[in-house]
Design an enzyme around this catalytic site. Structure first.
Site, PDB file in Angstrom:
ATOM      1  N   PRO A 132       0.805  -1.231   0.000  1.00 30.18           N
ATOM      2  CA  PRO A 132       0.000   0.000   0.000  1.00 30.18           C
ATOM      3  C   PRO A 132       0.836   1.279   0.000  1.00 30.18           C
ATOM      4  O   PRO A 132       0.859   2.022   0.988  1.00 30.18           O
ATOM      5  CB  PRO A 132      -0.817  -0.138   1.278  1.00 30.18           C
ATOM      6  CG  PRO A 132       0.047  -0.954   2.189  1.00 30.18           C
ATOM      7  CD  PRO A 132       0.832  -1.884   1.316  1.00 30.18           C
ATOM      8  N   CYS A 133       1.469   1.555  -1.138  1.00 31.22           N
ATOM      9  CA  CYS A 133       2.253   2.788  -1.235  1.00 31.22           C
ATOM     10  C   CYS A 133       1.332   4.009  -1.227  1.00 31.22           C
ATOM     11  O   CYS A 133       1.799   5.132  -1.014  1.00 31.22           O
ATOM     12  CB  CYS A 133       3.133   2.769  -2.478  1.00 31.22           C
ATOM     13  SG  CYS A 133       2.240   2.498  -4.007  1.00 31.22           S
TER      14      CYS A 133
END
Lengths: 191, 183
Positions: free
Chosen positions: B152-153
């Site tokens: 989850p950048c």
């Protein structure tokens, strides 16, 4: 095994769609490549590595800027050449491995309904034969595997080994003669 | 001329490779729904390797540029992958990211620890990986995340706003709203 090698539909499929065509190429020639790999390395794990590496190299060659010409490519000979080159490169670059040993997972073939002498010959199990095959000089072993295990024609064997046809034929007959001596000894010992 | 025993026995030595060898050569890709809309995902025998929105149509090209392996479509991806895509929670998946630089790998590992519904600043990642001055490089590594959404950048934001996102700020806003991290 003897399956006529007709590469045309396989090459057509590669032209049509490289990736699904490559799956077809794998399916058609996986037994050839893996058998050469297994007899050359003597180890199921090493044979798997070599088979995977051979097909990956083949794919990378096909997507490279200088791919082989699909109009003239003989895929079986091409793949087997890659396999043997990869094997020799690996041997050069890695620490040397011991020569192929007698251990492999070839099934025993034994028919107890035969008479004793006949059974002794049949007791010439695949495992024992594989072990003796492993003791042949490398070129003879490769030639015998290509000719008598995989049923390749002499011209194609010469191409794969990179030698003249006469030399390929000589490797095959010398290798087979050596195996035959052991074979007779085993049969006589059993009698 | 009939084959003799020896020749017959030799012919019996041909051996097919185990099925797993094919999986070591070819990778698979599939299309699935996700909070980003339809996405294309490629995976190898080691794990998830690449993810791109289906609308971009760049999955195969980008995957192959990195992996140089055949990529075959499958309609039967592992259930864990489809579940992870549907929820946007890729925490339990395996990834094939060994090709990343150690720096990029540490950035993505740090990003994986941010829980759903929360955000962290870029400086938090930089400090966490023991390289507090590398804030810009952290942004670059996140921008090249091969498996966005699952790693989850999008949960890394600027102190004064959302910052950039590999698929644009609108997508970032949608994702973070969906996770309840922003209003």
């Amino acid at each position: 095994m003897s399956r006529p090698d007709d590469p045309v539909p396989i090459l057509d499929a590669l032209r049509e769609d490289l990736d699904t065509g490559f799956a077809g190429l794998y399916d058609a020639y996986r037994v050839y490549v893996h058998t050469v790999a297994l007899r050359a390395t003597g180890s199921p794990a090493d044979a798997e590595d070599l088979t995977a590496e051979t097909f990956l190299r083949a794919y990378r060659s096909l997507i490279s800027t200088r791919p082989p010409d699909l109009d003239t490519l003989q895929p079986r000979a091409w793949l087997l050449t890659i396999a043997l080159n990869t094997l020799r490169n690996d041997r050069r670059t890695k620490a040397r491995k011991p020569p192929p040993g007698p251990l492999d997972n070839a099934p025993d073939r034994c028919d107890p309904t035969q008479n004793p002498a006949r059974a002794a010959e049949q007791n010439e199990t695949a495992r024992e034969l594989a072990a003796r095959l492993a003791l042949l000089p490398e070129r003879q072993r490769e030639a015998v595997v290509l000719r008598h295990v995989l049923d390749l024609p002499i011209a194609e064997i010469a191409q794969v080994l990179g030698v003249p046809e006469g030399t390929a034929k000589s490797h095959v007959s010398r290798g087979l003669a050596a195996l035959r001596v052991h074979h007779r000894e085993a049969v006589n010992a059993a009698r | 001329m009939p084959l003799d025993d020896l020749e017959q026995a030799l012919a019996g030595l041909a051996a097919a490779p185990p099925a797993r060898v094919f999986d070591r050569i070819t990778a698979r890709w599939t299309r699935a729904t996700s909070p980003l809309g339809d996405v294309d995902v490629a995976y190898t025998e080691h794990g998830v390797a690449w993810l791109r929105p289906a609308a971009l149509g760049t999955l195969a090209e980008e995957f192959k540029a990195r992996f140089a392996r055949p990529l075959l479509r499958t309609d039967h991806p592992p259930a864990a992958l489809t579940d992870a895509l549907a929820t946007g929670d890729g925490g339990g998946l395996d990834y094939d990211l060994t090709w990343l630089t150690p720096f990029a790998s540490s950035v993505l590992s740090a990003a994986r620890t941010i829980p759903r519904g929360q955000v962290r600043p870029y400086t938090w990642i930089a400090e966490r990986i023991g390289n507090p001055k590398a804030v810009r490089a952290v942004g670059s590594a996140l921008g090249h995340n091969p498996v966005p959404l699952l790693i989850p950048c999008h949960r890394i934001v600027r102190a004064d706003g959302l910052g950039q996102y590999i698929f644009g700020v609108d997508a970032k806003t949608t994702l973070l709203r969906g996770e309840g991290a922003i209003e």
